[in-house]
Enzyme design. Structure first.
Site, short mmCIF file in Angstrom:
data_model
loop_
_atom_site.label_atom_id
_atom_site.label_comp_id
_atom_site.label_asym_id
_atom_site.label_seq_id
_atom_site.Cartn_x
_atom_site.Cartn_y
_atom_site.Cartn_z
N GLN A 131 -9.84 -0.56 -14.75
CA GLN A 131 -8.42 -0.38 -15.09
C GLN A 131 -8.13 -0.98 -16.45
O GLN A 131 -8.28 -2.19 -16.65
CB GLN A 131 -7.55 -1.03 -14.02
CG GLN A 131 -6.05 -0.99 -14.31
CD GLN A 131 -5.23 -1.53 -13.17
OE1 GLN A 131 -5.40 -1.14 -12.03
NE2 GLN A 131 -4.32 -2.44 -13.47
N GLY A 132 -7.71 -0.16 -17.41
CA GLY A 132 -7.41 -0.62 -18.77
C GLY A 132 -5.92 -0.73 -19.00
O GLY A 132 -5.32 0.10 -19.71
N TYR A 133 -5.31 -1.74 -18.42
CA TYR A 133 -3.87 -1.97 -18.59
C TYR A 133 -3.60 -3.19 -19.48
O TYR A 133 -3.05 -3.06 -20.56
CB TYR A 133 -3.22 -2.21 -17.22
CG TYR A 133 -2.77 -0.97 -16.48
CD1 TYR A 133 -3.22 0.30 -16.83
CD2 TYR A 133 -1.89 -1.06 -15.41
CE1 TYR A 133 -2.82 1.42 -16.14
CE2 TYR A 133 -1.47 0.06 -14.71
CZ TYR A 133 -1.94 1.30 -15.08
OH TYR A 133 -1.53 2.41 -14.39
N SER A 134 -3.98 -4.37 -19.01
CA SER A 134 -3.60 -5.61 -19.69
C SER A 134 -4.21 -5.72 -21.08
O SER A 134 -5.32 -5.24 -21.34
CB SER A 134 -4.02 -6.82 -18.86
OG SER A 134 -3.33 -6.86 -17.63
N SER A 166 -11.29 -5.71 -14.82
CA SER A 166 -12.22 -6.00 -13.72
C SER A 166 -13.35 -4.96 -13.68
O SER A 166 -13.11 -3.76 -13.67
CB SER A 166 -11.48 -6.00 -12.38
OG SER A 166 -10.50 -7.01 -12.36
N GLU A 249 -1.19 0.12 -5.73
CA GLU A 249 -2.02 -1.09 -5.73
C GLU A 249 -1.70 -1.98 -4.54
O GLU A 249 -2.55 -2.75 -4.09
CB GLU A 249 -1.80 -1.86 -7.04
CG GLU A 249 -2.71 -3.05 -7.22
CD GLU A 249 -2.56 -3.68 -8.60
OE1 GLU A 249 -3.52 -4.33 -9.06
OE2 GLU A 249 -1.49 -3.54 -9.21
N SER A 377 2.67 -10.82 -12.29
CA SER A 377 2.97 -12.22 -12.00
C SER A 377 4.19 -12.36 -11.11
O SER A 377 5.00 -11.43 -10.97
CB SER A 377 3.21 -12.99 -13.31
OG SER A 377 4.43 -12.56 -13.91
N GLU A 379 6.82 -13.98 -11.73
CA GLU A 379 8.04 -13.83 -12.53
C GLU A 379 8.41 -12.36 -12.69
O GLU A 379 9.59 -11.99 -12.59
CB GLU A 379 7.84 -14.49 -13.90
CG GLU A 379 7.73 -16.01 -13.87
CD GLU A 379 6.37 -16.50 -13.37
OE1 GLU A 379 6.25 -17.70 -13.10
OE2 GLU A 379 5.43 -15.68 -13.26
#
Length: 399
Positions: A131-134, A166, A249, A377, A379
């Site tokens: 997964q290429g998100y962050s 990951s 997810e 997160s 938040e």
């Protein structure tokens, strides 16, 4: 909500339980309890072979529609499958991101050609996905993505950096959220691209974690390429696809987490009994509270699942996915803290020839510190609930 199971559901439970008991023996029995968050590199090739055995017998992608290669199981049968799989301590899947995230996303948003190209490889566990998100400046604040992709004739050319990716070092493909409209901001102008990892212009660097593993990676794209038709949804509308994927997810497979958590809690109780820590009334009360909370979390998760559909965004079902993420992450973090109290001074010492070999409770404590960060997160989950579910004013942004 009726949480009981029909006769056909219980018959299905017996079927999967019998299959696992028959096959998870001999050499396969050595894989019991292997893998999982923070331990994804453990016995990887052996787990890959096990997953392909599951595929041969039709036990991958069980919730997918039959026309896409799945079993078309009902919601409750999917819950049963994942719970029984966890109870059998079967090895953690190697293609979780492909099976539970990308596959259902392609079914919900992909073209027939994309479905025909990629779904069979996911189901057969012959193509693994990351997964290429962050990014360094776009973790929980995903709309701050800076990775760029420019269309060059029939090819997207990609430049940028992803992080906390990951299993990228073990995968053949990555789904990437990239900015494809120059000058666009926030959630506008993003596209959801399917990108091969084995090509010039892609560099994968594993990141060593406190737990000793390296399942996370930095991924650098420097002129990397993917075909123009490997964009899911319309170019520039990738935000909706990305949010639909994040809703998946926290789907059915996450309910099985509570089975693993119950096993961890039982292990901590047993450790407390052996060390005498269970004689402490305060600690005993905390363990009892964790037990009750876990039952509530499972019931809340099942209730939330009944309100969601594949591809729903994070505000669907009254923010059920965000609520579940908040409660299980906080619970697991507290369990890790209690485990260290039970272990006492011995929990402060690493051992082994390398000088840094952790036992299961040390690894639980260290990895669970990240539970309230990854996957969105605390938040961010609270902001989703406040702004998108309760309709409260948006959080002020810094200047």
């Amino acid at each position: 909500m009726d949480l009981s199971y029909a006769a056909e559901d219980e018959a299905f439970r017996a079927e999967i339980r019998d299959w696992l008991a028959t096959h998870l023996r001999g050499d396969w029995a050595r894989l019991k309890g292997v893998g999982g968050p923070g331990r994804d590199e453990e016995a990887f090739e052996e787990r890959l072979a096990w997953n392909r055995l599951l595929a041969e017998h039709g036990w991958t992608c069980v919730g997918w529609p039959v026309e896409h290669g799945g079993r078309g199981l009902s919601l409750w049968q999917q819950v049963i499958f994942h719970e029984e799989y966890a109870r059998a301590e079967a090895p953690y899947p190697v293609n979780h991101l492909g099976e539970t995230l990308l596959g259902p996303t392609l079914i919900a948003f992909g073209t027939p050609e994309q479905q025909q190209r990629f779904l069979p490889g996911i189901r057969a566990v012959t193509e693994l996905w990351a997964q290429g998100y962050s990014e360094p400046d776009a973790g929980s604040d995903l709309a701050n993505v800076k990775t760029r992709a420019v269309l060059d004739d029939d090819t997207w050319v990609i430049d940028g950096q992803k992080v906390w990716t990951s299993n990228a070092h073990l995968s053949q493909w990555v789904f990437v959220l990239a900015r494809t409209e120059p000058g666009s901001q926030r959630h506008h102008g993003l596209s959801f691209l399917l990108v091969p990892l084995d090509q010039p212009g892609v560099e994968v660097r594993p990141i060593e974690q406190l737990t000793g593993g390296s399942e996370f990676n930095e991924v650098f794209f420097t002129g990397a390429r993917t075909a123009a038709d490997l964009v899911v949804g319309e170019p520039g509308n990738g935000w909706g696809v990305a949010m639909g994927l994040l809703g998946l997810e926290r789907g059915v497979s996450t309910v099985a987490q509570t089975v693993g958590y119950a096993r961890e809690l039982a292990g901590v109780v047993d450790l407390a009994r052996r060390t005498g820590a269970l004689d402490d009334a305060v600690l005993r009360d905390r363990l009892a509270s964790l037990s009750v909370e876990l039952e509530v979390i499972r019931a809340q998760a099942l209730r939330g699942l009944s309100t969601l559909e594949g591809g729903s965004d994070s505000a669907a079902g009254g923010g059920a996915g965000s609520i579940f993420k908040l409660v299980w992450a906080g619970w697991h973090k507290r369990l890790g803290e209690v485990a260290m109290e039970v272990a006492g001074p011995a929990g402060l010492l690493a051992r082994g020839e390398s000088g840094y070999e952790l036992d299961e409770w040390q690894r639980l404590y260290l990895f669970s510190r990240s539970d309230t960060i990854y996957g969105g997160s605390d938040e961010v989950q609270k902001n989703i609930l406040a702004e998108r579910v309760l309709g409260l004013p948006r959080e002020p942004k810094g200047t």
